[in-house]
Design an enzyme around this catalytic site. Structure first.
Site, PDB file in Angstrom:
ATOM      1  N   SER A 183       0.989   5.102  -8.107  1.00 25.52           N
ATOM      2  CA  SER A 183       0.241   6.328  -7.268  1.00 25.52           C
ATOM      3  C   SER A 183       0.790   6.484  -6.079  1.00 25.52           C
ATOM      4  O   SER A 183       1.693   7.173  -5.646  1.00 25.52           O
ATOM      5  CB  SER A 183      -0.799   6.907  -7.124  1.00 25.52           C
ATOM      6  OG  SER A 183      -1.305   7.939  -6.479  1.00 25.52           O
ATOM      7  N   LYS A 187       4.651   8.769  -4.234  1.00 17.79           N
ATOM      8  CA  LYS A 187       4.975   9.573  -3.569  1.00 17.79           C
ATOM      9  C   LYS A 187       6.216   8.921  -1.763  1.00 17.79           C
ATOM     10  O   LYS A 187       6.816  10.230  -1.962  1.00 17.79           O
ATOM     11  CB  LYS A 187       3.473  10.063  -2.434  1.00 17.79           C
ATOM     12  CG  LYS A 187       2.998  10.803  -3.939  1.00 17.79           C
ATOM     13  CD  LYS A 187       1.027  10.964  -3.844  1.00 17.79           C
ATOM     14  CE  LYS A 187      -0.113  10.333  -4.094  1.00 17.79           C
ATOM     15  NZ  LYS A 187      -1.052   9.869  -4.270  1.00 17.79           N
TER      16      LYS A 187
HETATM   17  N1  URA Z   1      -4.955   6.581  -2.846  1.00 20.07           N
HETATM   18  C1  URA Z   1      -3.020   7.233  -3.720  1.00 20.07           C
HETATM   19  O1  URA Z   1      -2.642   8.248  -3.040  1.00 20.07           O
HETATM   20  N2  URA Z   1      -3.459   7.375  -4.587  1.00 20.07           N
HETATM   21  C2  URA Z   1      -4.304   5.767  -5.345  1.00 20.07           C
HETATM   22  O2  URA Z   1      -4.378   6.328  -7.075  1.00 20.07           O
HETATM   23  C3  URA Z   1      -5.158   5.671  -4.774  1.00 20.07           C
HETATM   24  C4  URA Z   1      -5.351   5.965  -3.124  1.00 20.07           C
END
Ligand code: URA
Ligand code: CA
Length: 433
Positions: A183, A187
């Site tokens: 995750s 990003k």
């Molecule tokens: N921050 C995130 O961006 N994703 C997660 O799964 C946990 C913390």
């Protein structure tokens, strides 16, 4: 390919292929795969774990589920910093201008806060006029011109993560290392940085409650980043108690300004220097972390970091007078001291619970649509290891309501005063590639 076969394969502990992972991510993003199958798979991943290769494939599939920000128009090595979450974590507000003042381009995408953790964008928006809705062109222009810009996450960045995170939140699958690592890294990869410094927190206020899990999460993310050609570094930092003294929005901006003036809390200053020196090294601006640290200490003492903060605020529409006149930040109606009930040493301050106390005042959001009261928060007067005499203030509560018994009680319940205490180590470990 059928989703049910992918679920049963992972349920039985086998490794998924890159094609199977992509089939799931694309199908879930475009609505072809329903929530119930996605939640079955995330629960299977929670129990069966994933190999490094699977995590890298999951990360890439999520990164490519939306637009990838192309920052090649920015000169130099763009270094990003990401924290896995904390309470009173004012780091970015100090670190970004400080590092930028040394000529390192800081092109940062930040998020808003949810639950007990605050978001950098919310804190910045407590400055009158400050806005983070920049077009890509404005963002690139500001970083080239002044080495620093912060923008909110665009709607088309990693849609797979947005959907999956919301699903994990309600299916008890947030705290899974492969799911957190993919995750976060999806990003970071989609937002265009060349090098990434990770602040992986550990303790009550963090996702990872113990050091062993934090190290595993950090090593996993460093390997994913390296696998896709990013230079990586991770610092394991303590989040058992809040960072610095201020927990709120405007009061954290004030704390950041104090820190850039060289008068900040010791732990916040130290974390900024530890993370910042790694960023400067990854950007090839210093031969070693020790050299980089000296450069950053100079930028703190000679005021160049503070000047950079001022121009950064002005560039994004904010009122730069708050730097010399912090009283121009939103002010709370009541400032109420919380006296210690006994004499001794502060031996524990439970970070997430203190964060929740600040949320009760209105400093944070319980749900995505809540609005924030920028003026309120908790200003700690003591940290773990400090001596305290009965009646002395443990904290000052900045509130816009007069009756705050609920907040006081929550703070009392989560600060322990004993006849002895153990100091907390701030930096647990530094992990290089
Ligand atoms: N921050 C995130 O961006 N994703 C997660 O799964 C946990 C913390
Ligand atoms: Ca703080």
């Amino acid at each position: 390919m059928r989703m049910v076969d992918i679920i049963s394969k992972k349920r039985d502990g086998a490794e998924l292929t890159a094609e199977e992972i992509k089939f799931f991510v694309d199908g879930y993003t475009n609505g072809g795969i329903p929530d119930y199958q996605a939640s079955a798979l995330t629960m299977a991943i929670y129990f069966q774990d994933m190999s490094d290769r699977e995590i890298a494939d999951l990360t890439l599939a999520m990164a490519h589920s939306g637009k990838i920000l192309d920052l090649s128009a920015i000169d130099g090595i763009k270094v990003d910093k990401h924290s896995t979450g904390g309470v009173g974590d004012t780091t970015t507000l100090v670190l970004a201008p400080l590092v930028a003042s040394l000529g390192v381009p800081v092109a940062k995408m930040s998020g808003r806060g949810l639950g007990h953790t605050g978001g950098t964008i919310d804190k910045l928006e407590s400055i009158k006029g400050f806005h983070t809705e920049l077009s890509k062109e404005e963002f690139v222009h500001l970083v080239n011109k002044d080495k620093i810009a912060v923008m909110g996450q665009t709607a088309d960045l990693t849609p797979a993560d947005k959907k999956l995170y919301a699903l994990r939140d309600v299916t008890a699958t947030v705290d899974s290392i492969p799911l957190i690592a993919s995750s976060i890294m999806s990003k970071k990869i989609a937002s265009g940085a060349d090098a990434i410094v990770l602040d992986v927190t550990t303790g009550a206020g963090a996702f990872m409650k113990n050091e062993k899990d934090a190290v595993r999460l950090a090593e996993t993310m460093v390997r994913i980043g390296n696998h896709v050609g990013r230079r990586m570094m991770a610092v394991i930092s303590d989040m058992s108690q809040p960072l610095g003294f201020a927990i709120g929005n405007a009061i954290e901006v004030k704390e950041a300004i104090d820190t850039l003036k060289g008068k900040g809390p010791e732990d916040l200053t130290e974390l900024v220097l530890a993370l910042g020196s790694q960023m400067v090294v990854l950007a090839n601006r210093a031969p070693s972390a020790a050299e980089a640290r000296k450069m950053l200490e100079n930028a703190l003492s000679n005021g160049t970091g503070l000047e950079k903060f001022k121009s950064f605020v002005a560039n994004q529409g904010g009122d730069p007078s708050i730097v010399d006149h912090p009283e121009n930040l939103p002010q709370a109606r009541y400032k109420i001291d919380l006296p210690a009930r006994s004499t001794g040493f502060v031996s524990e301050m439970v970070a997430d619970q203190i964060g929740l106390a600040a949320m009760l005042l209105g400093a944070g959001r319980a749900t995505k649509n809540d609005t924030i009261d920028f003026a309120v928060g908790i200003l700690l007067k003591k940290k773990v290891g400090d001596q305290v005499v009965q009646g002395e203030p443990l904290a000052t509560i900045y509130s816009n309501r007069e009756d705050i018994e609920d907040v006081k009680e929550k703070i009392y319940q989560n600060i322990t005063i004993s006849d002895h205490c153990q100091a907390i180590k701030l930096i647990h470990k530094i992990i290089t590639e």
